[in-house]
Design a protein around this motif. Structure first.
Motif, short mmCIF file in Angstrom:
data_model
loop_
_atom_site.label_atom_id
_atom_site.label_comp_id
_atom_site.label_asym_id
_atom_site.label_seq_id
_atom_site.Cartn_x
_atom_site.Cartn_y
_atom_site.Cartn_z
N UNK B 15 0.82 -1.21 0.00
CA UNK B 15 0.00 0.00 0.00
C UNK B 15 0.86 1.26 0.00
N UNK B 16 0.59 2.11 -0.99
CA UNK B 16 1.17 3.46 -1.04
C UNK B 16 2.68 3.46 -0.82
N UNK B 18 6.45 4.13 -1.36
CA UNK B 18 7.26 5.15 -2.00
C UNK B 18 8.70 4.93 -1.60
N UNK B 29 4.17 5.82 -4.85
CA UNK B 29 2.82 5.45 -4.46
C UNK B 29 2.36 4.14 -5.10
N UNK B 31 0.69 0.59 -5.07
CA UNK B 31 -0.22 -0.27 -4.32
C UNK B 31 -0.51 -1.49 -5.17
N UNK B 62 14.80 -0.78 2.61
CA UNK B 62 13.47 -0.46 3.12
C UNK B 62 12.88 0.74 2.39
N UNK B 63 11.56 0.69 2.17
CA UNK B 63 10.87 1.79 1.51
C UNK B 63 10.92 3.05 2.36
N UNK B 64 10.72 4.19 1.69
CA UNK B 64 10.70 5.45 2.44
C UNK B 64 9.36 5.58 3.17
N UNK B 65 8.28 5.23 2.49
CA UNK B 65 6.96 5.29 3.12
C UNK B 65 6.10 4.20 2.52
N UNK B 66 5.01 3.89 3.20
CA UNK B 66 4.10 2.87 2.70
C UNK B 66 4.20 1.59 3.51
N UNK B 67 3.24 0.69 3.28
CA UNK B 67 3.21 -0.51 4.11
C UNK B 67 3.17 -1.77 3.27
N UNK B 220 3.21 1.96 -11.35
CA UNK B 220 2.63 0.80 -12.03
C UNK B 220 1.76 1.32 -13.16
#
Ligand SMILES: Nc1ncnc2c1ncn2[C@@H]1O[C@H](COP(=O)(O)OP(=O)(O)O)[C@@H](O)[C@H]1O
Ligand SMILES: [Mg+2]
Lengths: 571, 363
Positions: B15-16, B18, B29, B31, B62-67, B220
């Protein structure tokens, strides 16, 4: 593209994700911290106390830059700086030119007996820098056999320093230049030949630019080595003052520690500048290296090959004459009146500068340094290269690991007095022991060992650690099962490097040895000081035999190891 | 498995996501859901962020943000050693000083398995990847294809829930690649292990994947089955990257009609307003050569500029005033070529079937 997104549980954008630190990673960071702490105690803090000392008066009160003002207004001290600079520049020029031609002959021509010239060139690495001084005294000293060749000039002074320095720094420069010349791409030469470029034009347009960074780097290394060397000027310098000998005189002769510290800072500054510039230059060299080059196969050219052979023979002859005279002097009864052979000069126990104990101490010190040094350096480099995240800590660690290269041995040794001899220091108990000699020597030669380890580790696939993590294997298992065996040759290189340097070094240890931990290289210095030149020559030769044996052993072990691991190293 | 129902619970839920490298945004972003036992390919040109996404899933970078959720467990911030995956790299990353057997056993040796169990598992895995007799060799003694099989066996040894493959076939030569492609796919189907493979090779993605994730510049572009993506590309990028596509600049002249200069084509224009500039696209194999004089609907008279012989079919380069400077190619079967007696310089009538034309916003 958003068809599969349910917007309900979408987290707010921009919330920065922090990775949880795995237990492995935590252990690795703690280990790195411990090694960083070691470097802090062995390099950074001593340097700090030295700088602090340079701003104190004899009673320990802070006086700011007063000592520096005094230093720069004392003409004799100030001129030492000028002398050091002039000598270093001159030696740098001579050595770089010689090393370039010698390396060119080894890498780019079909000169015969290359193996011999390679071998002879590393001889100066096996002896303390003092040896050249001792040998020069026998050649050109007051009773020297070739004294007349100087036309009345004295060897005790700039001439001696220049010849002696050139001798012992030559292999250091040579190795760098050989590397630089070896990495050039054969395709460039094919292109030049296809364009019918003349040999001379090719040399200036292809060869020189190709190894430009190597030459610059070698220049800086030589400059720093000569600028901070203390052995050669001490033995052969006579009344010609240089910065490094000034420190020795201030501290050992006059017990003026403050002024010693001031001179150290003055010595440290140009060394750090040269070092920094060199680092910047080398970064560019790396970029050249990464290109996939085709190795160059030199083609025979009778005239050129013969000329090169003559040149290299001349250089090799000088090296042989230098070490040969030291050996001869060690075996002679009473120069120049009784030239009968004797082994009496090896009976060090009757000499004043230090007995056989000194030699045994040296072996012990060098072995400890090689053993513990290799473990610390290699493990440190591993943690630095193969750990994940923690960029700041890693950067700091790398910075500290690079620092020792910029610190002249004398400065380090003097710093140790200030730092460890302080009764308030919790590490005070190692002062005067073998431990402090080992610690100082590991610290002194840390950087080059570190870079060797890093280079070897960089050649290993980074994904080994990724795979191991995915298989949930603890890092130490991967380390012992894969990293150590694969990097064993590099570790052996580090080991021999530390051993040879520990055997031959004088500059740092001369300030911190005690009567119980007298060393062979220091004994050479002291014997020379006492006028016991034959003993000095014999002791220097003992060091040379030991180093040569160690080097040979290293060669045999490495070769055997490579043969045993042939199956997985080559197709 | 091919058409995962929306209602099914995803195995991996991204999810999301970045990822920034300093100023540079490598993933924007993202997903995505991936379902149990699915074979998903990340497909896109080199540098588009496929590896970055894979490494984020593995926790290696590791991603900067998102899960990211795996089997309902939030793994967003876990280190790789606490996630459940096996991984294979383009470089094989086999431990050079260990034999094939010990490489495969590497992950088993610290699991309190008895020695016999480890050894029988290794034997099983080696025969699974078709290398039953190579256990005593060192990686350097094997061919590239064999090394990659060992890497695969090593990754599968601990029975991970998720298999990650980063360009596993790119370092191999074409023959070995085609062969190993089938084998990996077959192995994946048998073990039913959820698999993500990164590749820049569309053929690889089309033949192996249950679903393809088409990526470009860190986003994507499209997610779908190979058929979906080939037949109904959602963007000009996807259309061009997968398979071959002819592109022609045109204008929507009326509802259900576009014009190239004076020439008009009928096609579906429902997503565009009348008057918008668009790109008309059609695949070379969808162009039909007919008998007419170019006066029927969607038909153009064109000269054959060149013929490229490709074995079972020929690719014709076509010239026509209608096409202007665009390079239009049509694929014709060998039969058709023979029947019609087509040669370089022949003038033919080609038809763009209405239902096979797709239009995209002008690039
Ligand atoms: N460690 C890094 N630092 C900076 N930029 C990076 C790093 N890793 C990847 N990139 C950049 O991110 C983009 C995506 O890289 P990558 O995911 O490796 O692409 P690919 O789709 O070919 O696997 C590229 O433009 C690359 O230059
Ligand atoms: Mg990639």
């Amino acid at each position: 593209m958003t068809t599969l997104m349910d917007t309900v549980d979408q987290p707010s954008l921009g919330a920065r994700v922090k990775q949880r630190i795995s237990s492995d990673e935590r252990v690795m960071r703690v280990c790195m911290g411990i090694i960083a702490l070691f470097l802090l105690v062995a390099v950074v803090l001593p340097l700090y106390s030295m700088m602090a000392k340079s701003m104190e008066d004899r009673d320990g009160a802070f006086v700011g830059l007063a000592n520096f003002a005094e230093y720069f207004s004392t003409p004799s001290l100030f001129f030492s700086g000028i002398n050091s600079l002039a000598i270093s520049l001159l030696v740098t020029f001579i050595v770089i030119v010689t090393a370039f031609i010698y390396a060119y002959a080894l890498t780019r021509t079909c000169m015969p007996f290359k193996w011999f010239f390679r071998l002879i060139a590393i001889v100066p690495l096996l002896t303390p820098s003092l040896l050249s001084g001792v040998s020069l005294v026998y050649w050109f000293g007051n009773q020297g056999i070739a004294k007349d060749m100087l036309f009345g000039e004295t060897i005790y002074g700039p001439i001696g320093i220049i010849i002696g320095s050139t001798y012992w720094v030559f292999p250091h420069a040579l190795m760098i230049v050989i590397t630089a010349l070896s990495i050039t791409d054969a395709r460039l030469y094919e292109a030049a030949a296809a364009l019918r470029t003349s040999a001379i034009r090719t040399f200036f347009k292809v060869t020189l630019p190709g190894c430009k960074y190597g030459l610059i780097s070698a220049g800086f290394v030589v400059f720093i080595l000569v600028f901070t060397d203390f052995g050669v000027p001490k033995v052969i310098g006579g009344n010609f003052n240089m910065l490094a000998t000034d420190i020795y005189k201030q501290v050992i002769g006059q017990q003026n520690f403050q002024m010693g510290a001031v001179v150290s800072v003055v010595l440290l500054v140009p060394a750090v500048i040269a070092f920094t510039v060199d680092r910047l230059v080398q970064r560019k060299q790396v970029a050249l290296l990464s290109a996939r080059a085709v190795p160059l196969e030199p083609k025979p050219d009778r005239r050129r090959d013969m000329m090169m052979f003559c040149f290299c023979s001349f250089v090799a002859l000088l090296i042989i004459l230098m070490i040969g005279m030291a050996q001869y002097a060690a075996l002679i009864k009473f120069w120049p009146y009784n030239l009968e052979f004797t082994l009496a000069n090896y009976n060090f126990d009757v000499a004043n500068g230090g007995g056989w104990d000194a030699y045994h101490n040296s072996i012990k010190m060098a072995s400890f340094t090689a053993f513990f040094g290799t473990i610390i350096v290699f493990f440190g480099a591993y943690l630095l290269e193969k750990g994940r995240g923690f960029a700041i800590g890693r950067g700091v660690f790398h910075g500290i690991a690079m620092l020792p290269l910029a610190v002249p041995g004398m400065v380090l040794g003097l710093s140790y007095i200030f730092f460890f001899n302080n009764p308030d220091n919790p590490f005070n108990f190692i002062y005067g022991t073998m431990t402090i000699l080992v610690v100082s020597t590991i610290a002194h030669f840390y950087t080059v060992s570190h870079l060797t380890a890093v280079t070897a580790l960089k050649q290993m696939d980074d994904e080994f650690e990724s795979v191991a993590a995915s298989l949930k294997t603890p890092f130490y298992k991967t380390f012992f099962k894969v990293t150590v065996p694969v990097c064993l040759p590099a570790s052996l290189d580090i080991m021999i490097y530390l051993f040879l340097n520990a055997m031959t070094t004088v500059s740092a240890v001369v300030f911190i040895y005690s009567s119980d931990t007298q060393l062979a290289s220091v004994a050479v210095l002291n014997m020379d000081d006492q006028g016991e030149l034959p003993f000095a020559a014999a002791m220097a030769m003992m060091i040379a035999y030991t180093c040569a044996t160690a080097r040979l052993l290293h060669l045999l072990i490495t070769r055997k190891l490579l043969r045993r691991t042939q199956a997985w190293r080559h197709r | 498995m091919n058409e995962p129902a929306e209602s099914k619970k995803p195995y991996l839920k991204i999810r999301a996501l970045t990822k920034n490298f300093g100023e540079f945004v490598a993933l924007k972003d993202i997903s995505l859901d991936i379902f149990e036992s699915e074979f998903v390919c990340f497909l896109g040109p080199s540098g588009c962020g496929k590896t970055t996404l894979l490494r984020a899933i593995a926790g290696l970078d590791i991603q900067t943000a998102g899960s990211i959720e795996q089997e309902g467990r939030d793994i967003s911030g876990l280190p790789p050693s606490e996630r459940d995956f096996g991984i294979v790299f383009q470089s094989y990353a086999l431990f050079p000083n260990l034999t094939v057997t010990r490489n495969v056993a590497f992950g088993l040796e610290n699991r309190r398995m008895s020695r016999d169990k480890v050894s029988s598992r290794v034997t099983e895995l080696l025969s699974l990847v078709g290398l039953p007799d190579q256990g005593d060799k060192y990686p350097a003694q094997l061919s590239g294809g064999q090394q990659q099989r060992v890497a695969l066996a090593r990754a599968l040894a601990t029975s991970p829930g998720l298999l990650l493959l980063d360009e596993p076939l790119s370092a191999l030569d074409a023959k070995v690649r085609a062969h190993l492609r089938l084998e990996i796919k077959d192995l994946q189907r048998r073990l039913a292990v959820t698999t993500i493979m990164v590749t820049h090779d569309q053929e690889e993605a089309l033949t192996m994947a249950d679903r393809i994730v088409v990526m470009d510049h860190g986003v994507i572009e499209q997610v779908g089955t190979p058929r979906d993506i080939y037949n109904r590309p959602s963007s000009a990028f996807a259309a061009e990257f997968i398979g071959t596509m002819n592109f022609l600049e045109a204008t929507v002249s009326a509802s259900g009609e576009v014009s190239l200069g004076d020439h008009r084509f009928r096609c579906d224009t429902s997503d565009f307003e009348v008057g918008s500039k668009i790109t008309l696209s059609i695949r070379p194999e969808d162009i039909v050569v007919d008998e007419g004089e170019g006066n029927q609907q969607n038909t153009v008279m064109a000269d054959v500029r060149y013929i490229e012989f490709l074995g079972s079919f020929c690719r014709l380069g076509l010239d026509s005033a209608v096409f202007a400077d665009s390079d239009v190619r049509a694929d014709l079967s060998i039969h058709m070529m023979r029947d019609r007696d087509i040669d370089a310089g022949t003038r033919i009538s080609v038809c763009f079937p209405e239902n096979l034309i797709r239009i995209f916003a002008l690039r």
